[in-house]
Design an enzyme around this catalytic site. Sequence first.
Site, PDB file in Angstrom:
ATOM      1  N   GLU A  59       0.830  -1.211   0.000  1.00 49.47           N
ATOM      2  CA  GLU A  59       0.000   0.000   0.000  1.00 49.47           C
ATOM      3  C   GLU A  59       0.865   1.263   0.000  1.00 49.47           C
ATOM      4  O   GLU A  59       0.553   2.230  -0.682  1.00 49.47           O
ATOM      5  CB  GLU A  59      -0.935   0.007   1.219  1.00 49.47           C
ATOM      6  CG  GLU A  59      -2.076  -1.003   1.142  1.00 49.47           C
ATOM      7  CD  GLU A  59      -3.169  -0.582   0.147  1.00 49.47           C
ATOM      8  OE1 GLU A  59      -3.122   0.561  -0.352  1.00 49.47           O
ATOM      9  OE2 GLU A  59      -4.064  -1.416  -0.120  1.00 49.47           O
ATOM     10  N   GLU A 112      -1.081  14.610  -4.146  1.00 56.17           N
ATOM     11  CA  GLU A 112      -1.789  13.592  -3.386  1.00 56.17           C
ATOM     12  C   GLU A 112      -1.060  13.157  -2.118  1.00 56.17           C
ATOM     13  O   GLU A 112      -1.678  12.683  -1.191  1.00 56.17           O
ATOM     14  CB  GLU A 112      -1.969  12.345  -4.269  1.00 56.17           C
ATOM     15  CG  GLU A 112      -2.701  12.625  -5.575  1.00 56.17           C
ATOM     16  CD  GLU A 112      -4.195  12.705  -5.352  1.00 56.17           C
ATOM     17  OE1 GLU A 112      -4.664  12.129  -4.359  1.00 56.17           O
ATOM     18  OE2 GLU A 112      -4.891  13.329  -6.163  1.00 56.17           O
TER      19      GLU A 112
END
Lengths: 226, 226
Positions: A59, A112
Amino acid sequence: MSNQDIQLTVDAVVFGYESVPRISVLLIKRKYEPFKDSWAIPGGFVLNEESLEDAVYRELKEETGVEIGYLEQLYTFGKPGRDPRQRIVSVAYFGLVRPDTYKISAATDAQEVQWFDIHDLPELAFDHAEILETAIKRLRAKITYEPIGFELLEERFLFSDLENLYKTLLGREIDRRNFRKKIMSLGMLNELDEKVSKGAGRPANLFQFDKKRYFQLKEEGIVFEI
Amino acid sequence: MSNQDIQLTVDAVVFGYESVPRISVLLIKRKYEPFKDSWAIPGGFVLNEESLEDAVYRELKEETGVEIGYLEQLYTFGKPGRDPRQRIVSVAYFGLVRPDTYKISAATDAQEVQWFDIHDLPELAFDHAEILETAIKRLRAKITYEPIGFELLEERFLFSDLENLYKTLLGREIDRRNFRKKIMSLGMLNELDEKVSKGAGRPANLFQFDKKRYFQLKEEGIVFEI
DNA sequence: GACATATTGCGTACAAATTACGCAATTTTA
DNA sequence: TAAAATTGCGTAATTTGTACGCAATATGTC
């Protein structure tokens, strides 16, 4: 319990250190609901056949591009209602990166992913503020009895960097000379021949944490402690 | 991740102490496959709407009848393959009970539930040996910097009991007089007026841990440490 | 270039905490 | 009644921690 309907995720609180000095944490801006456009700790669902640690590494790479040098499990957050939509239990980890990795990742995708000073945080999604607080407490406590502070510095570092890291994290003044004596007395640092001069003042020696020696000493019952 | 197929359980390592002295742990004999008739740490599946802690309390009550006085999260074990049949992630807790509770539960169902000396354990199901080892390490470490040892003794206890608890857990000799001085200097114990005489020797005073005072001192930055 | 300023590296005196151990008081056991 | 066991308190020696002083060696300023 064949009708259990609980989803499992991992979240990773990743810390970095700059010699400003400041401790920062890696956050991402959420693309989807719930908490769309909120800042959050990176993480995601665990795949059926991967370990929890692997899920964290995957992740982190997917969402932030960061590769961490140190990872440990922090705590598992499972209160019903922590996700407004479904029952989600999250195993939180905390990780540390060195400044070089730090810089790379900071450049990857400024839209982001972003580093935030732990003393100047945005509002966070879900119960991520609680997770982050837990992580900070753990980091603060742990640098006093495990040699994990070195994971936040370059491989070769100045004593003043180490000192500033501790001052910043512990939030109090430390006597430079006593700190040095204490750390050196543990016998886990190698003094290198190289000197570095930055700004005014006498040039400083570079040091390196001797992990092998640390584990030797640990075997003998001598522990890191500050 | 709509096709995630991971089950979530909790397990609880419950410790007790007898003034034999010995530290013991509560185990159950499994009724069903896998590992039918093996000894295991009590635990079970988390219900959709209960917290992890509630799941622990419920499972402990159902399986052992024990009500614990102290509970904290230990670690989450999630390696694929730790359960041979399905992917199960287990949030492990560790708990402490006082001797009175201890006796009651031991009598509940001698067939299925039993206290074992932590130095004389049977073979355990799943990865429960690893969980138990983690719990013992945590308990051993934690009694030196948190006042949780008192949760294993009666409300009112003798200094020699406390001393034996520490000696047993830490596995080394402790100077009785220095230990007493150190503990008393923390100012967290109340000396009661009552004396108890058991066996030969001068009768001993009863003591009581002052939890309220402990939290006061903690606020002031004075921490328990031994 | 000389001097003020900044930072590093080492040392020393004093205070505080830890450790080792002596011994009287008070009980049970022989 | 004496011996043995356990408790409670104290004291000296040692180790560890804390507060500084100061020379060495660089940069910045005039």
